[in-house]
Enzyme design. Structure first.
Site, PDB file in Angstrom:
ATOM      1  N   HIS A 123      33.257  16.515 105.123  1.00 16.65           N
ATOM      2  CA  HIS A 123      34.623  16.724 105.618  1.00 16.65           C
ATOM      3  C   HIS A 123      35.073  18.163 105.377  1.00 16.65           C
ATOM      4  CE1 HIS A 123      38.943  15.575 106.180  1.00 16.65           C
ATOM      5  NE2 HIS A 123      39.121  16.510 105.260  1.00 16.65           N
ATOM      6  N   GLU A 124      34.830  18.672 104.173  1.00 19.48           N
ATOM      7  CA  GLU A 124      35.292  20.023 103.842  1.00 19.48           C
ATOM      8  C   GLU A 124      34.514  21.086 104.608  1.00 19.48           C
ATOM      9  OE1 GLU A 124      37.991  20.536 102.210  1.00 19.48           O
ATOM     10  OE2 GLU A 124      38.223  18.406 101.754  1.00 19.48           O
ATOM     11  N   HIS A 127      35.813  21.524 108.077  1.00 16.24           N
ATOM     12  CA  HIS A 127      36.979  22.400 108.201  1.00 16.24           C
ATOM     13  C   HIS A 127      36.547  23.835 108.519  1.00 16.24           C
ATOM     14  CE1 HIS A 127      40.361  19.876 107.245  1.00 16.24           C
ATOM     15  NE2 HIS A 127      39.897  19.522 106.063  1.00 16.24           N
ATOM     16  N   GLU A 186      42.873  17.488 109.736  1.00 14.47           N
ATOM     17  CA  GLU A 186      42.228  16.524 108.856  1.00 14.47           C
ATOM     18  C   GLU A 186      41.472  15.462 109.657  1.00 14.47           C
ATOM     19  OE1 GLU A 186      41.781  16.784 105.828  1.00 14.47           O
ATOM     20  OE2 GLU A 186      43.250  18.262 105.187  1.00 14.47           O
TER      21      GLU A 186
END
Length: 262
Positions: A123-124, A127, A186
């Site tokens: 997920h990070e 980004h 997100e």
């Protein structure tokens, strides 16, 4: 003063690029990839100075193994990602442009296995791939009082301690990378992240268990990582819908002999 400020705004906007995110969302980006990489490196170096870095060899190897498997499936030419574990009770992790990943030891109490840790790291990293950091600081530059505009205002107003004011603004920009993203960003990172973890050979169904753990970790508010995220139920429902699409990627990666980290 108004004319000067307007001229600076026009200058900033002239250098921006309007593009699309990986999911087709419009983005306005003021900074080049090289500028973002430099800011990411500076921010990460400062964090390593100010926060305690874990010396636990086993923990470092485990986190690096999971992170390296995620970054090994990234598209295109990627940097050699630096992975650092910080000693902190924070249930959090982050990734910065230029190839930097930070994981707090508090996260390891909530991410119960390698697949759940891969959910967060994927997920990070997503980004960064989606230029969310660039979008974030660009938006702050346009909607707030940017550093150039503030510097000009200080010059014109004759305020004393200019260096102090500019240092404070610089510090704000430096740590702007790890301020909360918006909900659209997100959700986008959720979509990209679960695909990354599946391609790396991590079980995407564990992403649902991870976010269930996250929901329990901080009561009604949740831990820091969830500060502006979609609601727990909304996120879990989205991930459940994605499982039929990403599970074949996970099975293919597993059949290809991806090694476990735990």
């Amino acid at each position: 003063m108004k004319q000067l400020t307007a001229a600076l705004v026009i200058f900033l906007l002239a250098g921006c690029a309007t593009t699309q995110s990986p999911t087709g969302r419009k983005q306005t980006l003021l900074f080049s990839a090289q500028q973002m990489d430099q800011m990411g490196a500076e921010s990460f170096a400062e964090m390593k100075k100010q926060q305690k870095v874990s010396q636990d060899k086993q923990v470092n190897q485990y986190v690096a193994c999971v992170a390296n498997r995620i970054t090994s499936v990234l598209p295109g030419r990627q940097p050699n990602w630096e992975v650092v574990v910080f000693e902190s009770d924070q249930v959090n992790a982050f990734a910065l442009p230029g190839g930097h990943i930070g994981v707090y030891t508090g996260l390891l109490k909530v991410a119960k296995n390698q697949d759940q840790l891969a959910t967060v790291i994927g997920h990070e990293v997503a980004h960064v791939l989606a230029n969310h950091s660039n979008e974030h600081v660009s938006r702050a530059q346009m909607t707030g009082v940017g550093m150039q505009i503030a510097g000009a205002a200080i010059d014109v107003s004759g305020l004393s301690n200019k260096d102090l004011y500019m240092s404070a603004l610089g510090l704000g920009a430096q740590y702007g990378f790890i301020l909360p993203y918006g909900r659209a960003q997100e959700s986008e990172a959720d979509v990209m992240g679960v695909e990354l973890m599946a391609r790396a050979g991590f079980d995407p169904s564990q992403s649902i268990s991870l976010w269930q753990n996250m929901a329990k970790a901080g009561g009604s508010q949740g831990p820091e990582l969830l500060s502006t995220h979609p609601s727990h139920d909304h996120r879990i429902a989205d991930l459940q819908q994605m499982l039929p699409e990403v599970t074949p990627l996970y099975r293919a990666a597993s059949a290809g002999g991806k090694n476990r980290c735990d």
